[in-house]
Design an enzyme around this catalytic site. Sequence first.
Site, PDB file in Angstrom:
ATOM      1  N   THR A  45       0.723  -1.328   0.094  1.00  0.00           N
ATOM      2  CA  THR A  45      -0.250   0.069   0.008  1.00  0.00           C
ATOM      3  C   THR A  45       0.561   1.594   0.364  1.00  0.00           C
ATOM      4  OG1 THR A  45      -0.016   0.022   2.453  1.00  0.00           O
ATOM      5  CG2 THR A  45      -1.970  -1.290   1.213  1.00  0.00           C
ATOM      6  N   SER A 148       8.516   4.773   6.191  1.00  0.00           N
ATOM      7  CA  SER A 148       7.162   4.649   6.620  1.00  0.00           C
ATOM      8  C   SER A 148       7.990   4.855   8.423  1.00  0.00           C
ATOM      9  CB  SER A 148       5.991   4.792   6.778  1.00  0.00           C
ATOM     10  OG  SER A 148       5.135   5.610   7.563  1.00  0.00           O
ATOM     11  N   HIS A 149       7.086   4.369   9.740  1.00  0.00           N
ATOM     12  CA  HIS A 149       7.252   4.263  10.124  1.00  0.00           C
ATOM     13  C   HIS A 149       8.348   3.046  10.914  1.00  0.00           C
ATOM     14  CE1 HIS A 149       3.990   1.363   9.807  1.00  0.00           C
ATOM     15  NE2 HIS A 149       3.763   1.040  11.241  1.00  0.00           N
ATOM     16  N   SER A 395      -4.803   4.401  11.550  1.00  0.00           N
ATOM     17  CA  SER A 395      -3.117   4.358  11.888  1.00  0.00           C
ATOM     18  C   SER A 395      -2.701   5.073  11.947  1.00  0.00           C
ATOM     19  CB  SER A 395      -2.580   2.690  10.786  1.00  0.00           C
ATOM     20  OG  SER A 395      -3.604   3.679   9.459  1.00  0.00           O
TER      21      SER A 395
END
Length: 553
Positions: A45, A148-149, A395
């Site tokens: 995604t 990202s994270h 999220s």
Amino acid sequence: MTMVNEFAGKLAPTSMLVDVAKLVTAYFSEDPDPSIAEQKVAFGTSGHRGSSFKHSFNEQHILAVTQAICEYRRDNKITGPLYLGIDTHALSEPAFVTALEVLAAHEVNVMIDSERGYTPTPAISLAILHYNHGKTSGLSDGIVITPSHNPPSDGGFKYNPPNGGPADTHITAWIENRANKILLDGLRDVKRVGFEKAMSAATTHKYDYLKLYVDELVKVVDMDVIRSSKVHIGADPLGGAGVAYWPRIAEQYKLNLKVISTRVDPTFSFMHVDWDGKIRMDCSSPYAMAGLVAHKDSFDVACANDTDHDRHGIVTPTAGLMNPNHYLSVAIDYLFQNRDGWSKSAAIGKTLVSSSMIDRVAKKLGRKLIEVPVGFKWFVDGLVDGSVGFGGEESAGASFLRKDGTVWTTDKDGIILCLLAAEITARTGKNPSEHYNKLTQQFGTPVYERIDAPANSEQKAKLKKLSPDEITTTELAGEKITDKLTAAPGNGAAIGGLKVVTENGWFAARPSGTEDVYKIYAESFRGSDHLKQIQKEAQELVTRVLSPAAQRS
């Protein structure tokens, strides 16, 4: 249910920290085997992610993906500049070097940060939309180098087309397939030049992402009311791409804002360990955010962002770290009552696994609710034309329109969601968690949780292709089932799983893309015991449907 690791919420011991030198060496020296599924290019995604230690994020991957993007641009006549940015993960700088060598060889006009610094994902989206405004040809696009994270050993590579948002499935599928063919063919089709030549190329340009982003903020958040109220704000970039942005925001708008830390450390040794024993810069995790939560009484409102700053975490003195669903509900309730420039028909966008509190807020506001599958890409078109005022994910990712009802970003923006928390506190005199308590007095108090359950690849494939007709159960946790969904009601797109709804609860089951599990999201407005019953019956229902006997029938 998942077990919490003994180190959760504590600073990581030295033995847990990644060896950055070995990680970067592996990026350049290790050769992935494209005949092995786990070592291929795979766009999820949010782009291609992996680790050089696992042969899933190495130079060959970035050479192949960047070559594929250049070919996609050529085939689709995307001739404007490409905006390129990186976050603070250790593999981001090596991937930047590789990507620029290919882009320069293709004579793509590339816009890199003027200070060779870090660039938040929303700043890339804003730059693309700013350039393309009013144009119908010669459009720009972008690449964000970020996982990202994800943990410090990971790298990520994401393509944003001219709409400024995450690329949709047909684009990522094309890039992924072409990149894997290039890998299998030994990279023979890749064009590249040396890095020194790429940096000095006439097509490589310096661009001040920071100035554009900070200057434009006043058009999306009420910076005047934040400044005049003198609300005391704490902001922690968590060593991510916004380390230069938060001090500039505080200075330029004269806010009573303290930046907790601007330290950048590719091992992220200052992070508290997440629930599963991994270092993860997840600003929605109470374990990872333990450091900022400890400061909750020092500020009227505090916030943090993940490494590329597309997610937000909100901390208040009354609640500590807010559940992301709680803050989304508050943000929606506030914005649609305080943005007079928005169209009266602008809708509220939520993902299928976000809280039903949002549904109740939308009904109170008299606004259309658009429920879509997981993935921010589903909100892009609505944000572009102003038909969606707010799009949010469970999220902790969201974005919303400018004050005048025009598009701000079409990718998630954690910075404006943090500043919005300050605006809410400044204008109303109550922090976001106090506003959420008021919502629960109106609509009840939902209990929400996500758990994992085991599933092999065949079962996950079956779950992804379920039909509502295969669910013969009529009740869930003592309530009549009112809906069985395998497609999102907001746009008819397949959700890649199942959602079952009753009057006071629901569950959704989706297969994991990376692990042998499926995820069960569930919520109840009747308390924890009812939630546990939903989870139990959900797992039993899915197990029956995925059983070999069910698959044979």
